[in-house]
Design a protein around this motif. Structure first.
Motif, PDB file in Angstrom:
ATOM      1  N   ALA A   4      55.753   6.107  42.160  1.00  0.00           N
ATOM      2  CA  ALA A   4      55.376   5.533  40.865  1.00  0.00           C
ATOM      3  C   ALA A   4      55.261   6.640  39.823  1.00  0.00           C
ATOM      4  O   ALA A   4      54.788   7.740  40.106  1.00  0.00           O
ATOM      5  CB  ALA A   4      54.049   4.802  40.997  1.00  0.00           C
ATOM      6  N   LYS A   5      55.727   6.333  38.639  1.00  0.00           N
ATOM      7  CA  LYS A   5      55.652   7.311  37.555  1.00  0.00           C
ATOM      8  C   LYS A   5      54.215   7.446  37.070  1.00  0.00           C
ATOM      9  O   LYS A   5      53.507   6.464  36.862  1.00  0.00           O
ATOM     10  CB  LYS A   5      56.553   6.862  36.398  1.00  0.00           C
ATOM     11  CG  LYS A   5      56.700   7.913  35.315  1.00  0.00           C
ATOM     12  CD  LYS A   5      57.709   7.459  34.261  1.00  0.00           C
ATOM     13  CE  LYS A   5      57.888   8.531  33.194  1.00  0.00           C
ATOM     14  NZ  LYS A   5      58.865   8.121  32.172  1.00  0.00           N
ATOM     15  N   LYS A   6      53.774   8.692  36.920  1.00  0.00           N
ATOM     16  CA  LYS A   6      52.401   8.926  36.488  1.00  0.00           C
ATOM     17  C   LYS A   6      52.214   8.507  35.035  1.00  0.00           C
ATOM     18  O   LYS A   6      53.054   8.802  34.188  1.00  0.00           O
ATOM     19  CB  LYS A   6      52.045  10.407  36.651  1.00  0.00           C
ATOM     20  CG  LYS A   6      52.024  10.890  38.088  1.00  0.00           C
ATOM     21  CD  LYS A   6      51.692  12.368  38.162  1.00  0.00           C
ATOM     22  CE  LYS A   6      51.714  12.878  39.590  1.00  0.00           C
ATOM     23  NZ  LYS A   6      51.443  14.332  39.672  1.00  0.00           N
ATOM     24  N   ARG A   7      51.122   7.846  34.781  1.00  0.00           N
ATOM     25  CA  ARG A   7      50.805   7.465  33.408  1.00  0.00           C
ATOM     26  C   ARG A   7      50.178   8.646  32.677  1.00  0.00           C
ATOM     27  O   ARG A   7      49.383   9.399  33.261  1.00  0.00           O
ATOM     28  CB  ARG A   7      49.825   6.295  33.389  1.00  0.00           C
ATOM     29  CG  ARG A   7      50.386   4.987  33.930  1.00  0.00           C
ATOM     30  CD  ARG A   7      49.355   3.883  33.806  1.00  0.00           C
ATOM     31  NE  ARG A   7      49.871   2.619  34.284  1.00  0.00           N
ATOM     32  CZ  ARG A   7      49.166   1.496  34.302  1.00  0.00           C
ATOM     33  NH1 ARG A   7      47.892   1.513  33.884  1.00  0.00           N
ATOM     34  NH2 ARG A   7      49.702   0.372  34.756  1.00  0.00           N
ATOM     35  N   PRO A   8      50.516   8.830  31.413  1.00  0.00           N
ATOM     36  CA  PRO A   8      49.882   9.908  30.648  1.00  0.00           C
ATOM     37  C   PRO A   8      48.374   9.700  30.582  1.00  0.00           C
ATOM     38  O   PRO A   8      47.893   8.563  30.507  1.00  0.00           O
ATOM     39  CB  PRO A   8      50.523   9.777  29.262  1.00  0.00           C
ATOM     40  CG  PRO A   8      51.767   8.989  29.469  1.00  0.00           C
ATOM     41  CD  PRO A   8      51.509   8.078  30.622  1.00  0.00           C
ATOM     42  N   ARG A   9      47.628  10.772  30.631  1.00  0.00           N
ATOM     43  CA  ARG A   9      46.172  10.688  30.521  1.00  0.00           C
ATOM     44  C   ARG A   9      45.791  10.194  29.125  1.00  0.00           C
ATOM     45  O   ARG A   9      46.425  10.560  28.133  1.00  0.00           O
ATOM     46  CB  ARG A   9      45.551  12.065  30.766  1.00  0.00           C
ATOM     47  CG  ARG A   9      44.030  12.025  30.931  1.00  0.00           C
ATOM     48  CD  ARG A   9      43.466  13.438  30.967  1.00  0.00           C
ATOM     49  NE  ARG A   9      44.005  14.231  32.068  1.00  0.00           N
ATOM     50  CZ  ARG A   9      43.486  14.261  33.289  1.00  0.00           C
ATOM     51  NH1 ARG A   9      42.427  13.519  33.577  1.00  0.00           N
ATOM     52  NH2 ARG A   9      44.023  15.040  34.215  1.00  0.00           N
ATOM     53  N   THR A  10      44.766   9.394  29.064  1.00  0.00           N
ATOM     54  CA  THR A  10      44.270   8.937  27.767  1.00  0.00           C
ATOM     55  C   THR A  10      42.922   9.584  27.480  1.00  0.00           C
ATOM     56  O   THR A  10      42.182   9.945  28.409  1.00  0.00           O
ATOM     57  CB  THR A  10      44.131   7.409  27.722  1.00  0.00           C
ATOM     58  OG1 THR A  10      43.220   6.988  28.754  1.00  0.00           O
ATOM     59  CG2 THR A  10      45.483   6.732  27.926  1.00  0.00           C
ATOM     60  N   TYR A  11      42.620   9.740  26.208  1.00  0.00           N
ATOM     61  CA  TYR A  11      41.375  10.348  25.766  1.00  0.00           C
ATOM     62  C   TYR A  11      40.658   9.385  24.825  1.00  0.00           C
ATOM     63  O   TYR A  11      41.306   8.698  24.037  1.00  0.00           O
ATOM     64  CB  TYR A  11      41.649  11.662  25.031  1.00  0.00           C
ATOM     65  CG  TYR A  11      42.270  12.744  25.894  1.00  0.00           C
ATOM     66  CD1 TYR A  11      41.493  13.736  26.475  1.00  0.00           C
ATOM     67  CD2 TYR A  11      43.649  12.758  26.129  1.00  0.00           C
ATOM     68  CE1 TYR A  11      42.069  14.742  27.264  1.00  0.00           C
ATOM     69  CE2 TYR A  11      44.223  13.739  26.922  1.00  0.00           C
ATOM     70  CZ  TYR A  11      43.436  14.725  27.484  1.00  0.00           C
ATOM     71  OH  TYR A  11      44.000  15.707  28.260  1.00  0.00           O
ATOM     72  N   ASP A  12      39.346   9.375  24.912  1.00  0.00           N
ATOM     73  CA  ASP A  12      38.546   8.545  24.018  1.00  0.00           C
ATOM     74  C   ASP A  12      38.479   9.239  22.656  1.00  0.00           C
ATOM     75  O   ASP A  12      37.871  10.308  22.544  1.00  0.00           O
ATOM     76  CB  ASP A  12      37.139   8.381  24.599  1.00  0.00           C
ATOM     77  CG  ASP A  12      36.248   7.470  23.773  1.00  0.00           C
ATOM     78  OD1 ASP A  12      36.364   7.475  22.538  1.00  0.00           O
ATOM     79  OD2 ASP A  12      35.418   6.757  24.365  1.00  0.00           O
ATOM     80  N   PRO A  13      39.096   8.658  21.613  1.00  0.00           N
ATOM     81  CA  PRO A  13      39.129   9.338  20.310  1.00  0.00           C
ATOM     82  C   PRO A  13      37.744   9.656  19.756  1.00  0.00           C
ATOM     83  O   PRO A  13      37.551  10.712  19.142  1.00  0.00           O
ATOM     84  CB  PRO A  13      39.864   8.338  19.411  1.00  0.00           C
ATOM     85  CG  PRO A  13      40.677   7.502  20.345  1.00  0.00           C
ATOM     86  CD  PRO A  13      39.854   7.387  21.592  1.00  0.00           C
TER      87      PRO A  13
END
Length: 265
Positions: A4-13
């Motif tokens: 599975a392709k890794k999802r980009p990390r998300t950050y809390d703005p």
């Protein structure tokens, strides 16, 4: 079946915004107390003194201001991780601009205080989705602000290294975002799943091509603390020195990261 392709990390703005302002505040409060003799001390950044280093910290933050002054691009054409690999190309222009700022602003504490106020105002006025024209492409404001945590944490460490006993504190959220972004940059530079890099308590990434680990203890493991990782990733510390000084634990035939570091210069 392909992995599975890794999802980009998300950050809390909201957390990143608070972290940037908090770390800038930590630096500003310390700079306000520096003596002329401390401003004249050398740093580990070539010919820059502490004065140039502080001016550069202000310049790094006001990159947000300068980008917001430009027209909004029509579409996004870059991603957050592109930033980590685009900084070295601008080193000459950065040095010239930094020296100009250091000469222009005699009161660097007031300079940083003005930046802190204006940055907070700009981040209130503009949504995180607002696209910015940057040196590595068009990205949302919220993503670009994440890169400022790296600038602030790395140069806080430079400042602490230059002035004995200074000990500017690190905002926890700023340190976390900086660590994660640089860890993800390693995984992007050397994609794979044969080696696990652990930087507790903030990040774990897999990298380097080879046999994929699925369960139990990975055969190749690297572990270190956040500041050591940041110094390795930005060339402040060599892999050999980190190993010799027991700042890094590395086990397995694919656990030598010396050929991949530094990520940024």
């Amino acid at each position: 079946m392909p992995p599975a392709k890794k999802r980009p990390r998300t950050y809390d703005p909201a957390k990143v915004r608070a972290a940037v302002l908090a770390q800038l505040g930590n630096v500003r409060e310390t700079v306000r107390k520096l003596s002329p003799e401390q401003f004249a001390l050398p740093t580990r950044l070539g010919e820059w003194t502490v004065r140039e280093l502080v001016a550069h910290i202000g310049m790094a933050v006001t990159a947000v201001h300068r980008s917001l002054d430009k027209p909004e691009p029509a579409k996004q054409d870059a991603v957050l991780l592109d930033w980590a690999f685009a900084t070295a190309a601008n080193s000459s222009a950065i040095d010239e601009f930094t020296r100009h700022l250091a000469e222009q602003h005699t009161d660097l504490g007031a300079y940083l205080a003005d930046i802190e106020q204006s940055l907070g105002r700009l981040l209130d006025e503009h949504p995180g989705s607002r696209l910015l024209e940057t040196n590595f492409g068009a990205v949302p404001l919220a993503d670009y602000v994440v890169t400022r945590t790296v600038e602030l944490v790395v140069h806080t460490d430079d400042l602490n290294a230059a002035v004995p006993g200074l000990e500017v504190p690190y905002d926890r959220q700023a340190l976390a975002a900086c660590t994660r972004l640089l860890a993800d940059a390693l995984a992007a530079k050397a994609p794979g799943a044969s080696t696990e890099v652990r930087i507790p308590p903030y990040a774990v990434v897999q990298c380097i091509e080879g046999p994929r680990h699925t369960r139990g203890t990975p055969p190749n493991v690297v572990e270190t603390d956040p500041l050591t990782w940041i110094r390795l990733a930005t060339g402040r510390l060599t892999w050999a020195d980190a190993i010799q000084e027991a700042r890094v634990s590395a086990s397995g035939e694919r656990a030598d990261l010396s050929g991949l570091l530094p990520l940024m210069r």
